[in-house]
Write a protein that holds these residues in place. Structure first.
Motif, PDB file in Angstrom:
ATOM      1  N   ILE A  15       0.836  -1.204   0.000  1.00  0.00           N
ATOM      2  CA  ILE A  15       0.000   0.000   0.000  1.00  0.00           C
ATOM      3  C   ILE A  15       0.868   1.250   0.000  1.00  0.00           C
ATOM      4  CG2 ILE A  15      -1.674   1.336   1.346  1.00  0.00           C
ATOM      5  CD1 ILE A  15      -2.780  -1.425   2.327  1.00  0.00           C
ATOM      6  N   VAL A  16       1.927   1.237   0.809  1.00  0.00           N
ATOM      7  CA  VAL A  16       2.832   2.384   0.856  1.00  0.00           C
ATOM      8  C   VAL A  16       3.527   2.563  -0.496  1.00  0.00           C
ATOM      9  CG1 VAL A  16       4.907   3.321   1.945  1.00  0.00           C
ATOM     10  CG2 VAL A  16       3.127   2.273   3.353  1.00  0.00           C
ATOM     11  N   ALA A  17       3.871   1.469  -1.154  1.00  0.00           N
ATOM     12  CA  ALA A  17       4.483   1.560  -2.486  1.00  0.00           C
ATOM     13  C   ALA A  17       3.546   2.251  -3.472  1.00  0.00           C
ATOM     14  CB  ALA A  17       4.869   0.174  -2.994  1.00  0.00           C
TER      15      ALA A  17
ATOM     16  N   SER B 239       5.636   0.234  -8.796  1.00  0.00           N
ATOM     17  CA  SER B 239       4.425  -0.424  -9.316  1.00  0.00           C
ATOM     18  C   SER B 239       4.527  -1.942  -9.207  1.00  0.00           C
ATOM     19  CB  SER B 239       4.197  -0.035 -10.782  1.00  0.00           C
ATOM     20  OG  SER B 239       3.917   1.333 -10.895  1.00  0.00           O
ATOM     21  N   LEU B 240       5.709  -2.478  -9.491  1.00  0.00           N
ATOM     22  CA  LEU B 240       5.901  -3.924  -9.335  1.00  0.00           C
ATOM     23  C   LEU B 240       5.652  -4.347  -7.892  1.00  0.00           C
ATOM     24  CD1 LEU B 240       9.099  -4.590 -11.500  1.00  0.00           C
ATOM     25  CD2 LEU B 240       6.726  -5.165 -12.059  1.00  0.00           C
ATOM     26  N   GLU B 241       6.143  -3.561  -6.952  1.00  0.00           N
ATOM     27  CA  GLU B 241       5.927  -3.852  -5.528  1.00  0.00           C
ATOM     28  C   GLU B 241       4.448  -3.707  -5.171  1.00  0.00           C
ATOM     29  OE1 GLU B 241       6.396  -4.534  -1.445  1.00  0.00           O
ATOM     30  OE2 GLU B 241       8.083  -4.595  -2.826  1.00  0.00           O
ATOM     31  N   SER B 242       3.868  -2.599  -5.589  1.00  0.00           N
ATOM     32  CA  SER B 242       2.499  -2.287  -5.207  1.00  0.00           C
ATOM     33  C   SER B 242       1.472  -3.245  -5.818  1.00  0.00           C
ATOM     34  CB  SER B 242       2.161  -0.849  -5.612  1.00  0.00           C
ATOM     35  OG  SER B 242       0.838  -0.543  -5.274  1.00  0.00           O
TER      36      SER B 242
ATOM     37  N   TRP C 100       6.172  -7.806  -6.008  1.00  0.00           N
ATOM     38  CA  TRP C 100       7.553  -8.177  -6.282  1.00  0.00           C
ATOM     39  C   TRP C 100       8.453  -6.989  -6.000  1.00  0.00           C
ATOM     40  CZ3 TRP C 100      11.619  -7.008  -9.718  1.00  0.00           C
ATOM     41  CH2 TRP C 100      12.667  -7.929  -9.685  1.00  0.00           C
ATOM     42  N   CYS C 101       9.370  -7.160  -5.074  1.00  0.00           N
ATOM     43  CA  CYS C 101      10.267  -6.092  -4.635  1.00  0.00           C
ATOM     44  C   CYS C 101      11.635  -6.291  -5.273  1.00  0.00           C
ATOM     45  CB  CYS C 101      10.364  -6.109  -3.109  1.00  0.00           C
ATOM     46  SG  CYS C 101      11.576  -4.978  -2.424  1.00  0.00           S
ATOM     47  N   ALA C 102      11.987  -5.428  -6.211  1.00  0.00           N
ATOM     48  CA  ALA C 102      13.279  -5.533  -6.906  1.00  0.00           C
ATOM     49  C   ALA C 102      14.440  -5.342  -5.939  1.00  0.00           C
ATOM     50  CB  ALA C 102      13.354  -4.505  -8.033  1.00  0.00           C
ATOM     51  N   GLY C 103      14.309  -4.392  -5.014  1.00  0.00           N
ATOM     52  CA  GLY C 103      15.359  -4.175  -4.026  1.00  0.00           C
ATOM     53  C   GLY C 103      15.557  -5.405  -3.146  1.00  0.00           C
ATOM     54  N   CYS C 104      14.461  -6.075  -2.803  1.00  0.00           N
ATOM     55  CA  CYS C 104      14.549  -7.290  -1.996  1.00  0.00           C
ATOM     56  C   CYS C 104      15.232  -8.402  -2.785  1.00  0.00           C
ATOM     57  CB  CYS C 104      13.155  -7.743  -1.569  1.00  0.00           C
ATOM     58  SG  CYS C 104      12.273  -6.510  -0.602  1.00  0.00           S
ATOM     59  N   PHE C 105      14.945  -8.480  -4.074  1.00  0.00           N
ATOM     60  CA  PHE C 105      15.572  -9.468  -4.942  1.00  0.00           C
ATOM     61  C   PHE C 105      17.083  -9.241  -4.990  1.00  0.00           C
ATOM     62  CE2 PHE C 105      17.069 -10.742  -9.161  1.00  0.00           C
ATOM     63  CZ  PHE C 105      16.740 -12.089  -9.140  1.00  0.00           C
TER      64      PHE C 105
END
Length: 160
Positions: free
Chosen positions: A17-19, A120-123, A127-132
């Motif tokens: 939601i924050v994303a 947008s990918l996260e939200s 899928w979190c690119a930074g987490c990946f």
């Protein structure tokens, strides 16, 4: 309270939601370039990066009121990768602010476009690119395993 506290475990649904607020602010900053929206974006990242949802208004409202009000489930996910993603988002927001200041409009829009794309990918997809990237850096030993030791010892399904 120590400076720089970020929770070991965060709610995946709340972070999504924050994303979406990053997506909204990023699109507004692309369509209507101005330093106020950029400042809000950068300060929001800085506050989330420093303290998680404790002092950043959107994250605070989401985690304290919106999630309970809408009965959104708590899906635990590791905090350190999310914090790493906040560092990347903050870097993009600061870069956009600098590009705006120096009148580099195409680069400004490109940087914000990348930020909006990954937010947008996260939200929308979770899928979190930074987490990946964080996970890859841990596998290669660049980020030590003990950085995420507490979250690795928790009994939950990881989203990375």
């Amino acid at each position: 309270m120590k400076l720089g506290y970020y929770p070991d475990v965060v709610n995946e649904n709340a972070t999504r939601i924050v994303a979406s607020s990053v997506v909204l602010l990023g699109v507004l900053a692309i369509l209507f370039p101005n330093p106020i929206v950029l400042g809000i974006l950068a300060v929001s990242f800085a506050l989330r990066l420093s303290y998680g949802p404790k002092f950043e208004p959107v994250a605070f409202i989401t985690s304290r009121w919106l999630v309970p009000l809408l009965k959104i489930s708590f899906i635990p996910t590791a905090g350190p990768p999310k914090r790493f993603a906040q560092v990347i988002g903050f870097s993009f927001a600061v870069a956009a602010f600098a590009l705006f200041h120096y009148g580099q409009w195409d680069a400004y829009k490109a940087v914000l476009g990348v930020l909006v794309f990954f937010a947008s990918l996260e939200s929308f997809l979770g899928w979190c690119a930074g987490c990946f990237v964080f996970g890859l850096l841990m596998k290669t030993g660049i980020i030590p395993a003990d950085v995420c030791e507490k979250c690795n010892n928790l009994n939950f399904n990881k989203q990375q």
